[in-house]
Design a protein around this motif. Structure first.
Motif, PDB file in Angstrom:
ATOM      1  N   SER A 254     -55.236 -16.714  29.933  1.00 39.17           N
ATOM      2  CA  SER A 254     -54.637 -15.493  29.995  1.00 39.17           C
ATOM      3  C   SER A 254     -55.011 -14.580  29.104  1.00 39.17           C
ATOM      4  N   ARG A 255     -55.037 -15.108  27.599  1.00 30.20           N
ATOM      5  CA  ARG A 255     -55.637 -14.409  26.428  1.00 30.20           C
ATOM      6  C   ARG A 255     -57.158 -13.965  26.873  1.00 30.20           C
ATOM      7  N   ILE A 256     -57.941 -14.844  27.413  1.00 33.46           N
ATOM      8  CA  ILE A 256     -59.666 -14.339  27.639  1.00 33.46           C
ATOM      9  C   ILE A 256     -59.219 -13.252  28.588  1.00 33.46           C
ATOM     10  N   LYS A 257     -58.580 -13.499  29.716  1.00 31.45           N
ATOM     11  CA  LYS A 257     -58.441 -12.328  30.796  1.00 31.45           C
ATOM     12  C   LYS A 257     -57.926 -11.066  30.291  1.00 31.45           C
ATOM     13  N   ILE A 258     -57.195 -11.145  29.313  1.00 30.67           N
ATOM     14  CA  ILE A 258     -56.674  -9.667  28.846  1.00 30.67           C
ATOM     15  C   ILE A 258     -57.740  -8.970  28.023  1.00 30.67           C
ATOM     16  N   MET A 259     -58.607  -9.887  27.474  1.00 32.37           N
ATOM     17  CA  MET A 259     -59.550  -9.630  26.583  1.00 32.37           C
ATOM     18  C   MET A 259     -60.775  -8.911  27.722  1.00 32.37           C
ATOM     19  N   ALA A 260     -60.976  -9.288  28.497  1.00 30.61           N
ATOM     20  CA  ALA A 260     -62.031  -8.944  29.459  1.00 30.61           C
ATOM     21  C   ALA A 260     -61.679  -8.116  30.574  1.00 30.61           C
ATOM     22  N   SER A 261     -60.244  -7.734  30.337  1.00 31.93           N
ATOM     23  CA  SER A 261     -59.614  -6.874  31.507  1.00 31.93           C
ATOM     24  C   SER A 261     -59.521  -7.363  32.777  1.00 31.93           C
ATOM     25  N   LEU A 262     -59.278  -8.682  32.898  1.00 34.28           N
ATOM     26  CA  LEU A 262     -59.045  -9.206  34.437  1.00 34.28           C
ATOM     27  C   LEU A 262     -57.395  -9.234  34.807  1.00 34.28           C
ATOM     28  N   ASP A 263     -57.276  -9.787  35.975  1.00 29.58           N
ATOM     29  CA  ASP A 263     -55.783  -9.960  36.388  1.00 29.58           C
ATOM     30  C   ASP A 263     -55.326 -11.201  35.824  1.00 29.58           C
ATOM     31  N   ILE A 264     -54.453 -11.264  34.968  1.00 32.66           N
ATOM     32  CA  ILE A 264     -53.923 -12.550  34.712  1.00 32.66           C
ATOM     33  C   ILE A 264     -53.062 -13.317  35.674  1.00 32.66           C
ATOM     34  N   ASP A 272     -64.809 -12.192  37.321  1.00 36.00           N
ATOM     35  CA  ASP A 272     -65.889 -11.967  36.333  1.00 36.00           C
ATOM     36  C   ASP A 272     -65.521 -10.784  35.507  1.00 36.00           C
ATOM     37  N   GLY A 273     -65.731 -10.667  34.394  1.00 30.55           N
ATOM     38  CA  GLY A 273     -65.467  -9.541  33.312  1.00 30.55           C
ATOM     39  C   GLY A 273     -66.285  -9.706  32.138  1.00 30.55           C
ATOM     40  N   ASP A 285     -72.082  -9.329  23.275  1.00 32.09           N
ATOM     41  CA  ASP A 285     -71.667  -9.311  24.511  1.00 32.09           C
ATOM     42  C   ASP A 285     -71.288 -10.695  24.980  1.00 32.09           C
ATOM     43  N   LEU A 286     -69.975 -10.728  25.748  1.00 32.06           N
ATOM     44  CA  LEU A 286     -69.494 -11.878  26.431  1.00 32.06           C
ATOM     45  C   LEU A 286     -69.354 -11.650  27.955  1.00 32.06           C
ATOM     46  N   ARG A 287     -69.923 -12.343  28.818  1.00 35.06           N
ATOM     47  CA  ARG A 287     -69.613 -12.527  30.165  1.00 35.06           C
ATOM     48  C   ARG A 287     -68.693 -13.561  30.308  1.00 35.06           C
ATOM     49  N   VAL A 288     -67.481 -13.259  30.953  1.00 36.92           N
ATOM     50  CA  VAL A 288     -66.634 -14.269  31.337  1.00 36.92           C
ATOM     51  C   VAL A 288     -66.615 -14.444  32.890  1.00 36.92           C
ATOM     52  N   ASN A 289     -66.380 -15.694  33.157  1.00 32.10           N
ATOM     53  CA  ASN A 289     -66.172 -16.033  34.414  1.00 32.10           C
ATOM     54  C   ASN A 289     -64.947 -17.140  34.582  1.00 32.10           C
ATOM     55  N   THR A 290     -64.064 -17.059  35.457  1.00 29.60           N
ATOM     56  CA  THR A 290     -63.000 -17.886  35.641  1.00 29.60           C
ATOM     57  C   THR A 290     -62.947 -18.444  37.100  1.00 29.60           C
ATOM     58  N   ARG A 387     -70.116  -5.222  44.612  1.00 33.16           N
ATOM     59  CA  ARG A 387     -68.698  -4.758  45.374  1.00 33.16           C
ATOM     60  C   ARG A 387     -68.718  -3.550  46.072  1.00 33.16           C
ATOM     61  N   ILE A 388     -69.399  -2.730  45.422  1.00 36.36           N
ATOM     62  CA  ILE A 388     -69.621  -1.273  46.025  1.00 36.36           C
ATOM     63  C   ILE A 388     -70.734  -1.196  46.971  1.00 36.36           C
ATOM     64  N   GLY A 389     -71.690  -2.202  47.280  1.00 36.80           N
ATOM     65  CA  GLY A 389     -72.877  -2.124  47.947  1.00 36.80           C
ATOM     66  C   GLY A 389     -74.226  -1.661  47.358  1.00 36.80           C
ATOM     67  N   LEU A 390     -74.205  -1.519  46.158  1.00 37.25           N
ATOM     68  CA  LEU A 390     -75.369  -1.392  45.118  1.00 37.25           C
ATOM     69  C   LEU A 390     -75.906  -2.832  45.029  1.00 37.25           C
ATOM     70  N   THR A 391     -76.617  -3.001  45.997  1.00 37.82           N
ATOM     71  CA  THR A 391     -77.332  -4.337  45.935  1.00 37.82           C
ATOM     72  C   THR A 391     -78.679  -4.188  45.368  1.00 37.82           C
ATOM     73  N   PHE A 392     -79.558  -5.401  45.061  1.00 35.93           N
ATOM     74  CA  PHE A 392     -81.026  -5.400  44.527  1.00 35.93           C
ATOM     75  C   PHE A 392     -81.905  -4.333  45.264  1.00 35.93           C
ATOM     76  N   SER A 393     -81.767  -4.515  46.652  1.00 39.63           N
ATOM     77  CA  SER A 393     -82.792  -3.814  47.431  1.00 39.63           C
ATOM     78  C   SER A 393     -82.347  -2.332  47.563  1.00 39.63           C
ATOM     79  N   LYS A 394     -80.992  -2.174  47.908  1.00 43.41           N
ATOM     80  CA  LYS A 394     -80.511  -0.686  47.573  1.00 43.41           C
ATOM     81  C   LYS A 394     -80.982   0.150  46.489  1.00 43.41           C
ATOM     82  N   ALA A 395     -80.706  -0.497  45.356  1.00 42.87           N
ATOM     83  CA  ALA A 395     -80.848  -0.046  43.962  1.00 42.87           C
ATOM     84  C   ALA A 395     -82.544   0.278  43.978  1.00 42.87           C
ATOM     85  N   LEU A 396     -83.327  -0.940  44.262  1.00 45.80           N
ATOM     86  CA  LEU A 396     -84.538  -0.717  44.260  1.00 45.80           C
ATOM     87  C   LEU A 396     -85.228   0.557  44.992  1.00 45.80           C
ATOM     88  N   ARG A 397     -84.873   0.602  46.420  1.00 46.38           N
ATOM     89  CA  ARG A 397     -85.315   1.782  47.169  1.00 46.38           C
ATOM     90  C   ARG A 397     -84.853   3.013  46.580  1.00 46.38           C
TER      91      ARG A 397
END
Length: 591
Positions: A254-264, A272-273, A285-290, A387-397
């Motif tokens: 929960s402490r790590i989630k609070i730091m990463a602005s995740l839903d505890i 991911d955060g 920079d820290l990338r968090v995955n639970t 999550r909003i549809g900006l995939t590699f292929s769409k971003a590349l186009r």
């Protein structure tokens, strides 16, 4: 706390500042500018209707440097001149002004001494700005003059999200953190409340602090049956760093989630955060995955510490016969250059090194990444948002409409991304990307399996660089040794010989592992006309590899053993990185 007198004298307050001698005269007196150059700049300023400051025009014409102009501006207005360095900057004071205000006005709060706030400015003539800062902060403002470039560089290094200053909560005794937690927390109760208690805060900060100190790339926080196991990945290998009582898992997570602005409150789904922390006044920079498990959530934190990574190709372990052609390839006007290898083999770092080597003010370099790991100057970097549809292929186009010269795609994952990258390469762009394959030749097969026609692969692909990372022998405890006779004979049968073998005997510097740091081993497949014809004809990866090796391509295994001969790594490391069951069967029983 910083002292103003440590690097410049205390000067007049903003309301007492008055111009002394004119900027042009000061530059001439100091020998930075000639009289005829000053007249030319003043004439140009007059022609523009005085829409530009004299200093801007002098820099544009190349008559003076930014530092020279700023130094004389400071003298003109009776203010100190400061070359900005991290040691002059207190990161905890930056929040005294809104981030948007800092960026829009090119000002930077440096530190506060009692009721006086020292602020770096690029335009000391703007007295209204100084008064506005005093009004916003309710503090007396001591301006110092810096260059626009220095201020922008320091602003660019500011974290984009909440910053946690680790040293504030680390105590001198490492054992005290764990002992205090064991004594203080018997019943977790409200997890959110416990996660905010200082013992848990100190433990989480100690875990991060120690990982950075050890040079770890990842932190694994794992719920076990009787404890919470913390492991660090250092130089590609995991080792146990700490164990704490099992009942603390929810509070730590929960402490790590609070730091990463995740839903505890969400414990059933992965999350991911990211977190920015400051350690020794540098941003990490820290990338968090639970991920939920039977005994609680497992948390993995990726540590991105730019201090540990060099983005110069010369520092990445390339042999000269691979580095020289690679440097030529990355200057090609178009085509695709692929980096291949498993996760954690340094592909992204190599591509960053390539971009860093060719980035100039005249080149528009754009990247699409997931996520952006390191920020490069003069490179436009964009992050995928699945999550909003900006995939590699769409971003590349979309990126192709941004007038790029060079494009880097973080990874080719599907046919659509591969096809768009090939179209970009065939229409005059140089494209860099990565694939997950075992060797260079297999990248061709992977693209074909994605549905890309072989004639398009042959036309667009310039080269494939396969690589692995092997651990370096610790320089502090490196010693020659005599390998077992069966090992020497097996290596000789495969054509590998070394006059002297080295290994690390283990010391405090390398945590008694015998290894410290990593070095790359590489395999560069360059496509010529014959190989392109073979690809169009449907040749297998094995056939392409054999032809390339007959033309002098050094494969991963050969480059690895070159580094064994140079005393950089060990036979065991090469076997671990590139060993194949069939090739190395005779070595499996050897220690």
């Amino acid at each position: 706390m910083h002292s103003e007198s440590a690097f410049f004298p205390v000067s007049k307050s903003a309301d007492a500042v008055a111009p002394r001698r004119r900027l042009g005269d000061l530059l001439v007196d100091r020998g930075y500018l000639r009289e005829e150059q000053l007249r030319e700049a003043l004439e140009k300023q007059h022609q523009t209707g005085r829409t530009k400051l004299l200093g801007e025009i002098l820099v544009e014409l190349g008559f003076c440097s930014e530092e020279q102009v700023a130094e004389c501006l400071a003298e003109e207005y009776g203010l100190p001149f400061a070359r900005l360095e991290p040691r002059l900057f207190d990161p905890k004071i930056v929040d005294v002004l809104p981030r948007e205000y800092i960026e829009n006005n090119l000002v930077l709060p440096l530190f506060q001494v009692r009721e006086t706030l020292t602020v770096a400015v690029a335009e000391p003539s703007n007295l209204f700005l100084i008064q506005e800062i005093e009004s916003l902060t309710k503090l007396r403002v001591q301006p110092v003059v810096s260059t626009v470039r220095d201020i922008r560089r320091m602003i660019g290094s500011l974290p984009n999200s909440a910053v946690f200053v680790i040293e504030d909560i680390i105590e001198d005794s490492e054992n005290a953190d764990v002992t205090l937690i064991e004594e203080a927390i018997e019943d977790i109760g409200d997890v959110a409340d416990v996660a905010g208690q200082s013992p848990v805060i100190r433990l989480v900060n100690y875990i991060i602090y120690n990982a950075v100190k050890e040079g770890a790339s990842d932190i694994h926080i794992e719920p076990a049956e009787r404890c919470v196991r913390i492991r660090y990945r250092v130089d590609g290998r995991l080792y146990k760093a700490l164990e704490v009582p099992a009942h603390l898992i929810n509070a730590i997570t929960s402490r790590i989630k609070i730091m990463a602005s995740l839903d505890i409150s969400e414990r059933r789904l992965p999350q991911d955060g990211r977190v920015n922390v400051l350690l020794d006044s540098r941003k990490i920079d820290l990338r968090v995955n639970t991920f939920p498990s039977q005994r609680g959530e497992k948390t993995v934190i990726r540590v991105l510490d730019t201090r540990l990574v060099s983005l110069n190709l010369e520092d990445l372990g390339f042999a000269q016969d691979i580095l020289t052609p690679l440097k030529a390839l990355i200057k090609a006007p178009n085509g695709i250059v692929l980096a291949t290898g498993p996760t954690g083999s340094g592909k992204s770092t190599t591509l960053y090194g390539c971009l860093n080597a060719i980035s100039t003010m005249e080149t528009n370099i754009c990247t699409v990444e997931d996520p952006v790991e390191y920020h490069l100057p003069l490179v436009n970097q964009f992050q995928v948002q699945e999550r909003i549809g900006l995939t590699f292929s769409k971003a590349l186009r979309t990126l192709l409409r941004q007038d790029p010269d060079v494009i880097m795609v973080g990874e080719i994952r599907d046919e659509e991304t591969a096809r768009t990258a090939i179209q970009a390469a065939l229409t005059g762009h140089l494209v860099f990307s990565t694939l997950h394959t075992n060797d260079a030749a297999s990248a061709i097969t992977r693209l074909a399996n994605m549905g890309i026609e072989t004639y398009l692969i042959a036309a667009a692909l310039n080269a494939v660089l396969a690589q692995r990372l092997v651990r370096r022998i610790c320089p502090k405890c490196r010693h020659p040794y005599e390998p077992p006779r069966p090992l020497q004979k097996a290596l000789q049968r495969m054509g590998y010989q070394a006059d002297t073998f080295f290994k690390g005997v283990g010391c405090r510097h390398c945590r008694n592992t015998g290894y410290r740091g990593r070095v790359g081993i590489h395999e560069l497949l360059i496509l010529d006309d014959e190989i392109r014809d073979m690809i169009v004809a449907g040749a297998s990866a094995h056939q392409v590899r054999k032809i390339a090796e007959s033309r002098g391509m050094v494969n991963l295994r050969q480059d690895g053993f070159r580094k064994v001969q140079e005393g950089l790594t060990t036979v065991e490391e090469v076997l671990h990185a590139v060993g194949h069951v069939g090739d190395w069967a005779s070595l499996t029983s050897l220690e």
